[in-house]
Design a protein around this motif. Structure first.
Motif, PDB file in Angstrom:
ATOM      1  N   ILE A 158       0.818  -1.219   0.000  1.00  0.00           N
ATOM      2  CA  ILE A 158       0.000   0.000   0.000  1.00  0.00           C
ATOM      3  C   ILE A 158       0.851   1.267   0.000  1.00  0.00           C
ATOM      4  CG2 ILE A 158      -1.691   1.399   1.276  1.00  0.00           C
ATOM      5  CD1 ILE A 158      -3.054  -1.170   2.129  1.00  0.00           C
ATOM      6  N   PHE A 159       1.700   1.442   1.021  1.00  0.00           N
ATOM      7  CA  PHE A 159       2.488   2.666   1.133  1.00  0.00           C
ATOM      8  C   PHE A 159       3.847   2.557   0.433  1.00  0.00           C
ATOM      9  CE2 PHE A 159      -0.103   2.775   5.128  1.00  0.00           C
ATOM     10  CZ  PHE A 159      -0.875   3.880   4.788  1.00  0.00           C
TER      11      PHE A 159
ATOM     12  N   GLY B 116       0.564  14.585   1.268  1.00  0.00           N
ATOM     13  CA  GLY B 116      -0.597  15.286   1.798  1.00  0.00           C
ATOM     14  C   GLY B 116      -1.251  14.526   2.940  1.00  0.00           C
ATOM     15  N   THR B 117      -1.253  13.185   2.849  1.00  0.00           N
ATOM     16  CA  THR B 117      -1.784  12.371   3.948  1.00  0.00           C
ATOM     17  C   THR B 117      -1.096  12.728   5.256  1.00  0.00           C
ATOM     18  OG1 THR B 117      -2.295  10.531   2.444  1.00  0.00           O
ATOM     19  CG2 THR B 117      -2.047  10.005   4.789  1.00  0.00           C
TER      20      THR B 117
ATOM     21  N   ASP C  58      -6.589   5.976   6.558  1.00  0.00           N
ATOM     22  CA  ASP C  58      -7.584   5.920   5.476  1.00  0.00           C
ATOM     23  C   ASP C  58      -8.338   7.238   5.343  1.00  0.00           C
ATOM     24  OD1 ASP C  58      -7.012   3.422   4.540  1.00  0.00           O
ATOM     25  OD2 ASP C  58      -8.762   2.426   5.419  1.00  0.00           O
ATOM     26  N   ALA C  59      -8.739   7.827   6.463  1.00  0.00           N
ATOM     27  CA  ALA C  59      -9.491   9.085   6.398  1.00  0.00           C
ATOM     28  C   ALA C  59      -8.622  10.203   5.829  1.00  0.00           C
ATOM     29  CB  ALA C  59     -10.004   9.454   7.786  1.00  0.00           C
ATOM     30  N   ALA C  60      -7.369  10.247   6.239  1.00  0.00           N
ATOM     31  CA  ALA C  60      -6.455  11.277   5.734  1.00  0.00           C
ATOM     32  C   ALA C  60      -6.196  11.074   4.243  1.00  0.00           C
ATOM     33  CB  ALA C  60      -5.155  11.256   6.521  1.00  0.00           C
ATOM     34  N   ARG C  61      -6.029   9.812   3.836  1.00  0.00           N
ATOM     35  CA  ARG C  61      -5.826   9.538   2.404  1.00  0.00           C
ATOM     36  C   ARG C  61      -7.041   9.980   1.583  1.00  0.00           C
ATOM     37  NH1 ARG C  61      -3.462   4.276  -0.007  1.00  0.00           N
ATOM     38  NH2 ARG C  61      -1.422   5.193  -0.404  1.00  0.00           N
TER      39      ARG C  61
ATOM     40  N   ALA D 172      -6.456  10.132  -2.310  1.00  0.00           N
ATOM     41  CA  ALA D 172      -5.795   8.836  -2.448  1.00  0.00           C
ATOM     42  C   ALA D 172      -6.729   7.720  -1.965  1.00  0.00           C
ATOM     43  CB  ALA D 172      -4.485   8.817  -1.660  1.00  0.00           C
ATOM     44  N   ASP D 173      -6.375   6.489  -2.276  1.00  0.00           N
ATOM     45  CA  ASP D 173      -7.222   5.339  -1.974  1.00  0.00           C
ATOM     46  C   ASP D 173      -7.146   4.975  -0.493  1.00  0.00           C
ATOM     47  OD1 ASP D 173      -8.760   3.051  -2.135  1.00  0.00           O
ATOM     48  OD2 ASP D 173      -7.137   1.803  -2.950  1.00  0.00           O
TER      49      ASP D 173
END
Length: 329
Positions: free
Chosen positions: A69-70, A85-86, A118-121, A126-127
């Motif tokens: 993922i990252f 940005g996350t 996830d919320a920040a992405r 982003a996904d």
């Protein structure tokens, strides 16, 4: 009574001396810190613990046969550039939490962290991929990172005052590093560089923020990065001794855009950020560390030499004085 700087964004390339400067500032008595550096007692924010956890999550997922993922490798840059940005979105949350009082412990610290990622992405386009993992895989991931997620939560909790009023007279210091590929032309395209990341900071931060930039060349940044790195958790999870892979140093931090932003600003000693239909002129000053003044600060304070301490103190005092004058205009 002298008014301290409200928010200081401590910016620089990796290994430039940001964390060493933080360590030194923490050693200075409060009265002297206010007089010489225009700083109140500090509340600290830093995005590096989240980068470390992104790499831990990636490593666990890769062991399970997932793409991570990252990251796809400990030696390579982020898979998703919007994760710069996350990280800023997570700092925005941490800033808000400073004003919200002590949080309630979550049932699962790992789940708390993954939901935050996830919320920040999602906010940066982003996904939000962690919530989409198959349930058995996600459960194994949460189990694997629970202890480190708990440690991160506890460190975060320890920095949150009992009441928002307790922040009165304090200086919030937020540390992060940004850049772009070696040889890149300026301005750096979004989502790279400080122009993008500063623009994602919340209005409540930008309206009160100043910038102290620790100035080194990319070549010196790479040298200091190699010198500071220690193997294992003592290095990887430490703000003073973690090492950034050489490929990442060249692809993510081969150049940065602070000097460009200073040159483009319409007001002297500022960086202009236009975001969400608003304009913010952030006061900025540079602490010149191109000839290394700070590496000795990694050692125990009992080993610091008085002459080296005087050099650092004088350089920081000059930089903070410039910053305070710029902020007062």
């Amino acid at each position: 009574m002298q008014r301290p700087l409200d928010i200081v964004l401590l910016l620089a390339l990796p290994a430039s001396g940001k964390s060493e400067v933080r360590k030194y500032l923490a050693s200075v008595p409060p009265e002297q810190a206010l007089r010489d550096f225009h700083l109140g007692p500090t509340a600290q924010l830093d995005d590096y613990p989240y980068v470390h956890m992104m790499r831990r999550i990636a490593a666990v997922l890769q062991e399970e046969g997932h793409d991570g993922i990252f990251f796809t490798s400990p030696e390579l840059p982020m898979l998703e550039p919007r994760d710069w940005g996350t990280l800023i979105e997570l700092l925005n949350e941490d800033f808000d939490d400073l004003h919200g009082g002590p949080p309630t412990p979550p049932e699962s610290h790992a789940d708390w962290l993954c939901r935050r990622f996830d919320a920040a992405r999602a906010r940066v386009g982003a996904d939000p991929a962690l919530g989409k993992l198959p349930a058995p895989l996600r459960a194994r991931l949460l189990s694997a990172i629970e202890d480190e997620a708990r440690a991160l939560w506890e460190e975060k909790r320890a920095g949150i005052p009992a009441r928002a009023a307790d922040l009165q007279g304090k200086t919030i210091v937020a540390e992060f590093a940004r850049g772009g590929p070696e040889g890149a032309r300026l301005p750096l395209p979004s989502p790279l560089g400080y122009q993008y990341s500063l623009g994602r900071l919340a209005d409540a931060i930008l309206s009160r923020a100043t910038i102290l930039y620790i100035w080194v060349t990319p070549e010196e940044s790479r040298r200091k990065n190699r010198d500071r790195a220690r193997p294992g958790r003592e290095g990887d999870a430490s703000i003073l001794h973690h090492g950034v892979p050489e490929t990442v140093m060249r692809q993510d931090y081969g150049v940065d855009d602070i000097e460009y932003l200073i040159e483009q600003a319409e007001r002297p000693d500022t960086v202009r950020i236009r975001t969400r239909g608003k304009t913010f002129d952030l006061p900025v000053a540079r602490f010149d560390n191109r000839v290394d003044k700070t590496s000795f600060l990694r050692a125990d304070p009992s080993q610091w030499s008085p002459s080296e301490v005087r050099t650092v103190h004088t350089g920081l005092q000059e930089a903070f004085d410039r910053l305070a004058r710029a902020a007062a205009r």
